[in-house]
Design an enzyme around this catalytic site. Structure first.
Site, PDB file in Angstrom:
ATOM      1  N   HIS A  76       8.509 -26.967  27.699  1.00  0.00           N
ATOM      2  CA  HIS A  76       9.870 -26.716  27.194  1.00  0.00           C
ATOM      3  C   HIS A  76      10.551 -28.055  26.887  1.00  0.00           C
ATOM      4  O   HIS A  76      11.421 -28.524  27.612  1.00  0.00           O
ATOM      5  CB  HIS A  76      10.616 -25.950  28.290  1.00  0.00           C
ATOM      6  CG  HIS A  76      11.956 -25.393  27.943  1.00  0.00           C
ATOM      7  ND1 HIS A  76      12.948 -26.108  27.328  1.00  0.00           N
ATOM      8  CD2 HIS A  76      12.475 -24.173  28.179  1.00  0.00           C
ATOM      9  CE1 HIS A  76      14.016 -25.340  27.206  1.00  0.00           C
ATOM     10  NE2 HIS A  76      13.755 -24.155  27.713  1.00  0.00           N
ATOM     11  N   GLU A  88       9.666 -25.994  21.672  1.00  0.00           N
ATOM     12  CA  GLU A  88       8.823 -25.738  22.840  1.00  0.00           C
ATOM     13  C   GLU A  88       7.442 -25.224  22.411  1.00  0.00           C
ATOM     14  O   GLU A  88       7.332 -24.325  21.589  1.00  0.00           O
ATOM     15  CB  GLU A  88       9.527 -24.704  23.730  1.00  0.00           C
ATOM     16  CG  GLU A  88      10.967 -25.116  24.040  1.00  0.00           C
ATOM     17  CD  GLU A  88      11.778 -23.997  24.680  1.00  0.00           C
ATOM     18  OE1 GLU A  88      11.197 -23.155  25.390  1.00  0.00           O
ATOM     19  OE2 GLU A  88      13.000 -23.951  24.460  1.00  0.00           O
TER      20      GLU A  88
HETATM   21  C1  BG6 Z   1      14.832 -21.325  26.213  1.00  0.00           C
HETATM   22  C2  BG6 Z   1      15.114 -19.867  26.130  1.00  0.00           C
HETATM   23  O1  BG6 Z   1      13.454 -21.518  26.168  1.00  0.00           O
HETATM   24  O2  BG6 Z   1      15.315 -21.838  27.461  1.00  0.00           O
HETATM   25  C3  BG6 Z   1      16.610 -19.646  26.274  1.00  0.00           C
HETATM   26  O3  BG6 Z   1      14.622 -19.337  24.913  1.00  0.00           O
HETATM   27  C4  BG6 Z   1      17.109 -20.245  27.572  1.00  0.00           C
HETATM   28  O4  BG6 Z   1      16.890 -18.255  26.230  1.00  0.00           O
HETATM   29  C5  BG6 Z   1      16.717 -21.714  27.603  1.00  0.00           C
HETATM   30  O5  BG6 Z   1      18.514 -20.105  27.656  1.00  0.00           O
HETATM   31  C6  BG6 Z   1      17.123 -22.455  28.862  1.00  0.00           C
HETATM   32  O6  BG6 Z   1      16.668 -21.810  29.999  1.00  0.00           O
HETATM   33  P1  BG6 Z   1      17.093 -22.332  31.423  1.00  0.00           P
HETATM   34  O7  BG6 Z   1      16.535 -21.335  32.423  1.00  0.00           O
HETATM   35  O8  BG6 Z   1      16.483 -23.680  31.600  1.00  0.00           O
HETATM   36  O9  BG6 Z   1      18.603 -22.381  31.426  1.00  0.00           O
END
Ligand code: BG6
Length: 297
Positions: free
Chosen positions: A168, A271
């Site tokens: 990510h 990602e």
């Molecule tokens: C992204 C998702 O990969 O990550 C989003 O598609 C999400 O929906 C974002 O809000 C952040 O996630 P987190 O759990 O790190 O706040």
């Protein structure tokens, strides 16, 4: 058994190249400095926190308001989302390994001067309580003029495993409104902002509001054009059938305790995933590797 700072420095430090620090007690970080690049990698989550190739501005973004604490995900860097990506009813978003303490298995400098860290995690009573499967997970981080992350899942159980997953990656950008992502033209995507409506990308991805999309059935490189700083970043990938593009924009940013006001302008996430319909099934004793290589081009 968790590795103490002393153990890490005794076993794995490399003179003038790799040292372990703990500015937050119990939260060790590998600090890498070579002529090729500098980088920081936390053992919690096997989380790359920064990477700056020589002669370039930082590439990986972390929020000013990020939490650096055992048990909490970091807002920024490269969270490892596994064994599920996104929401699963009754479970934490993006799986559980991004908040667990991984073991450092090896640290080496290769012939080309890159530093290669191997971090691992295996199932135990804690993981079995949330996901009742046997596994060995290994992330190999290669730090040089490019940054490569390779996440290998080994099914050590006796039944098939089905996973979704993501590297990510949060990327710095000088101005999100002048940033585009190339490589996804014509690709179908699930639009989370429109209740997972199935859409199709036309042209480059541009940003003018909350963007949260799972591009499916794509193995293409992404080319991020940062117009304001005139910089291009390429992400090439292997073992990945989906790409997620995310920016929370103004309103969603306000709901996040670990983001500072206005920060959505400074980053985007592109990602490297197997998400939604692109889940991966791994037979007993088999492995799967998801890999991303990031370069400034
Ligand atoms: C992204 C998702 O990969 O990550 C989003 O598609 C999400 O929906 C974002 O809000 C952040 O996630 P987190 O759990 O790190 O706040």
């Amino acid at each position: 058994m968790s590795q103490t700072l002393d153990t890490l420095n005794t076993r794995f430090a490399l003179p003038h190249t790799l040292v372990f620090s703990e500015s937050v007690p119990g939260w060790p970080v590998a600090e890498i400095t070579t002529p090729l690049a500098s980088a920081r990698v936390a053992l919690h989550g096997a989380h790359v926190l920064s990477w700056q190739p020589a002669g370039q501005q930082p590439v990986i973004w972390v929020s000013q308001a990020a939490f650096f604490e055992p048990g909490k995900p970091v807002r920024g860097g490269v969270p490892v989302c596994w064994p599920w990506f996104g929401a699963v009813p009754g479970k934490t978003l993006h799986g559980f390994v991004r908040t667990m303490l991984w073991q450092l298995r090896s640290a080496e400098q290769d012939a080309g001067g890159q530093v290669v860290l191997r971090l691992g995690l295996t199932d135990d009573a804690t993981t079995r309580a949330v996901w009742d499967h046997a596994f060995d997970l290994e992330l190999v981080v290669t730090v040089g003029l490019t940054l490569t992350l390779a996440l290998t899942t080994r099914n050590t159980g006796d039944a098939p495993l089905s996973i979704t997953q993501a590297l990510h990656t949060y990327l710095c950008t000088a101005d999100i409104t002048q940033t585009t992502v190339q490589g996804l033209d014509g690709t179908p995507y699930l639009d989370k902002v429109q209740a997972f409506a199935v859409c199709q990308q036309s042209g480059d991805v541009t940003f003018s509001g909350e963007t949260d999309r799972i591009y499916t059935d794509t193995t293409a490189d992404s080319l991020i054009q940062d117009g304001a700083s005139r910089r291009s970043i390429r992400i090439s990938k292997q073992g990945s059938a989906s790409t997620v593009v995310w920016n929370p924009w103004v309103e969603k940013e306000k709901t996040m305790a670990d983001m500072a006001p206005g920060e959505h302008r400074q980053f985007l996430c592109v990602e490297t995933c197997n998400a939604g319909p692109d889940a991966v099934t791994i037979a007993p004793a088999m492995t799967h590797t998801l890999a991303a290589t990031i370069s400034v081009v």
